[in-house]
Each structure stands twice: as C-alpha cells, then as structure tokens.
Write a protein that holds these residues in place. Sequence first.
Motif, PDB file in Angstrom:
ATOM      1  N   MET A   1      44.321  43.388  78.575  1.00  0.00           N
ATOM      2  CA  MET A   1      43.414  44.420  79.047  1.00  0.00           C
ATOM      3  C   MET A   1      43.719  45.880  78.265  1.00  0.00           C
ATOM      4  N   GLU A   2      42.875  46.685  78.005  1.00  0.00           N
ATOM      5  CA  GLU A   2      43.263  47.792  77.533  1.00  0.00           C
ATOM      6  C   GLU A   2      44.030  48.713  78.380  1.00  0.00           C
ATOM      7  N   ASN A   3      45.161  49.500  77.859  1.00  0.00           N
ATOM      8  CA  ASN A   3      45.706  50.344  78.795  1.00  0.00           C
ATOM      9  C   ASN A   3      45.277  51.628  78.746  1.00  0.00           C
ATOM     10  N   LEU A   4      44.501  52.215  79.744  1.00  0.00           N
ATOM     11  CA  LEU A   4      43.890  53.507  79.972  1.00  0.00           C
ATOM     12  C   LEU A   4      44.716  54.779  79.874  1.00  0.00           C
ATOM     13  N   ALA A   5      46.156  54.514  80.221  1.00  0.00           N
ATOM     14  CA  ALA A   5      47.113  55.567  80.099  1.00  0.00           C
ATOM     15  C   ALA A   5      46.677  56.687  81.103  1.00  0.00           C
ATOM     16  N   ILE A   6      46.571  56.598  82.039  1.00  0.00           N
ATOM     17  CA  ILE A   6      46.255  57.712  82.953  1.00  0.00           C
ATOM     18  C   ILE A   6      47.354  58.293  83.255  1.00  0.00           C
ATOM     19  N   ASP A   7      47.579  59.805  83.375  1.00  0.00           N
ATOM     20  CA  ASP A   7      48.660  60.541  83.862  1.00  0.00           C
ATOM     21  C   ASP A   7      49.084  60.056  85.256  1.00  0.00           C
ATOM     22  N   LYS A   8      50.049  59.350  85.435  1.00  0.00           N
ATOM     23  CA  LYS A   8      50.423  58.830  86.814  1.00  0.00           C
ATOM     24  C   LYS A   8      50.963  59.969  87.839  1.00  0.00           C
ATOM     25  N   THR A   9      51.231  61.069  87.061  1.00  0.00           N
ATOM     26  CA  THR A   9      51.748  62.249  88.116  1.00  0.00           C
ATOM     27  C   THR A   9      50.433  62.820  88.526  1.00  0.00           C
ATOM     28  N   ASP A  10      49.199  62.615  88.302  1.00  0.00           N
ATOM     29  CA  ASP A  10      48.083  63.275  88.774  1.00  0.00           C
ATOM     30  C   ASP A  10      47.385  62.063  89.528  1.00  0.00           C
ATOM     31  N   VAL A  11      47.771  62.248  90.968  1.00  0.00           N
ATOM     32  CA  VAL A  11      47.519  61.166  92.104  1.00  0.00           C
ATOM     33  C   VAL A  11      45.826  61.001  92.157  1.00  0.00           C
TER      34      VAL A  11
END
Length: 359
Positions: free
Chosen positions: A1-11
């Motif tokens: 799967m493509e890693n979408l790299a969401i900002d994990k600190t932005d809930v």
Amino acid sequence: MENLAIDKTDVEALKKAWAEIQAAQPNVRIRNAAQELGVSEAELLATEVGPACVRLEATPERSWPDFLKRLPELGYVMSLTRNGACVLEHKGKFQKVETFGEGERAMATVIGPIETRVFFSAWHVGFAHQMTKGDRTLTSLQIFDKAGEAITKIYLQEKSNNDAFLKIVEDYRSDNQEPGQTVEPYSQPTFGDAIDKPAFLKEWSELKDTHDFFGMLKRHNVHRYKALEIANGTFSYPISTDNLQHVLETAASTQLPVMIFAGNRGNLQIQQGKVKTIRLLEGQEKWLNVLDPEFNMHLKLEASQTAWVVRKPTSEGNVTSIEVFDGEKNMIAQFFGLRKPGIPELEAWKQLVDSLPKL
C-alpha cells in the motif's frame, strides 16, 4: 500500500483520512489502513475515542493482571492475537487464568479453550470499541503496546455476557477520553557478535525442558535466528516455506494433533489439537488458512521468508518444531506435534517433519 504520510499529531486530519479510506474500501482492516497512513493501529483507533470507543488504562488499584482475571466473566468470546504475518483466532471461554510475578516480570498463563501466555510489561493502553460492519456490530476489548501495536483483541459473541463487558469497561475507563494516542517506538535489542559456538551447542545438548531454551539464548546474548544458524546441521536445518501447506494438510488428513504458537511481545496464543479445514487463499496476498469452527489461523505466505526445523533435547527425548521467520528474522509462528509435559513427542509428527526435504 502507498504510505500517505498523514501528520499523526493532527488528530482531525487523521480521523478524516481514516473515514475516507473506509468509504473507498468498506472492508479494509484497520491495521492495513494504519500502514497506508503511516501510523500505528492504536493511533488510528484512538481518533474514534468517544461514544463508540472508550480508552482503558490500568492503575495500581486495577492492574492489567486483574483485568485478565476478569475475562472469564465474559463467557464465550473470540480471542485474537497476531503479529505482522500470522493471526490466531479462538472461540471459547477464558477458563483458567493464573498470574505471577510483579512489575516488568508480571506474566500469566491462560489454559482452556483459549490458551495464551501473557507478558504484561508490554501492555500499555486498551480500548473498548464498537464497530458496525454491514448488519453486524463488533464489540471488542483491545490491548496495545507503547508503540501502538495490537497485543490482543477480545470480541464479544452472541452468547457473551454483555453486562460483564460493560462493568469491565466502567472499571478500567481512563480519565483521559480525548481522541488521539501518543506512541513510542521500542529500541532494538542488541546481541553479541562473538558467540562461543562450542559452549553454546554444549548447553543446547544438555537442555532438559523446552522452556529452558529462551534462558539459554539470553545467557549467550544470541538472537534466536542466529542461534538456528549456529546449530545448523546439529540441532536445526532450513526447509522451504512451501512445506507449510503440506504439513497442515497432512496433519488434517491423518488427524494428527498439532500445536501452533503465534504472538507478539505481549501475548502468545496457542492452538492445541486437530485441524480440519486447510485453505490456501490467493488474491493480492497469499494466505495459508485453518478455517475450523472454533479455531482460525491466517499465515501470510509472502512474509514467511524462511522456515527451520529445530530440535530441543528434553528429559523425555527430542522435541521437534518448525519455526517460521519473516524477512527481518522475526519469528512469525511455531508448529509442534501435540505434546504434554512428561510425554515423548508423537512419532507421527517426527516422521512428518523428517520427510520434509532440507535446503
């Protein structure tokens, strides 16, 4: 799967991305979605904290060992334990729970229809979760380690005691019910480079119990996979992972009872007995499955990079296992012939393993 790299600190952004994945892929599993988003499963699940997802935590008054002791109150449930490549699922009751040790050494054994070995040092946070899938509502207790990896999940069934579930949730409900979850990666253990091979193999030859094997590895500060390489030709040898399907199909057709171990740093789940329905399912991924009424195994074959036959001396004779590892040399699963303490291993299991060609 493509890693979408969401900002994990932005809930909120993570919650939105999770909703978009669910809309596009209704049957997506949360573990796969978390990988796609570049976060841990606990971080993704924690975006749902609210009416349908309650964060649970242990306290000095209500510890994780005490939590485990409460699980028999639930009655008939489904217990799921997995790592990156193998999932074991059992339906039944948490029957006999015994805890021992304190602090980092706290452990437990669960004996009965659901059998596990529990290592509480890895238990960090829990969630009580409700999820609707089609016409079904899945209600579960889920435990995660500090890195956000799932340790174990307990799913209620139609016959489960829902009142007991609600009381456990009430008793372990965290004061923190804010969405979001902080995680912390584990540091990688270090192992010695200069192994005294003769001394190591001598101690291996003098083992009296399979449970002494892990202590031997610790004393010599050797990685498990490295140990098998050192013992290659003496107590171990590699085989092709293509043999795994044959082993399970043979066990099923001959009614040979087996033991299957799979787990993670916080829980090891164990199957003991006969397997019946073996299925190889091929799609985007290839999975080797046991699909029995009260036991399922799902083994991801692409991740099963290597397999070894391993023999450990005991006071009752050799115990033979097949150990399966991923590409990073982490153990995925172990297979044994069914054996009880004080009883030699089954000759039919030994013959089956001996028939497998060495690499």
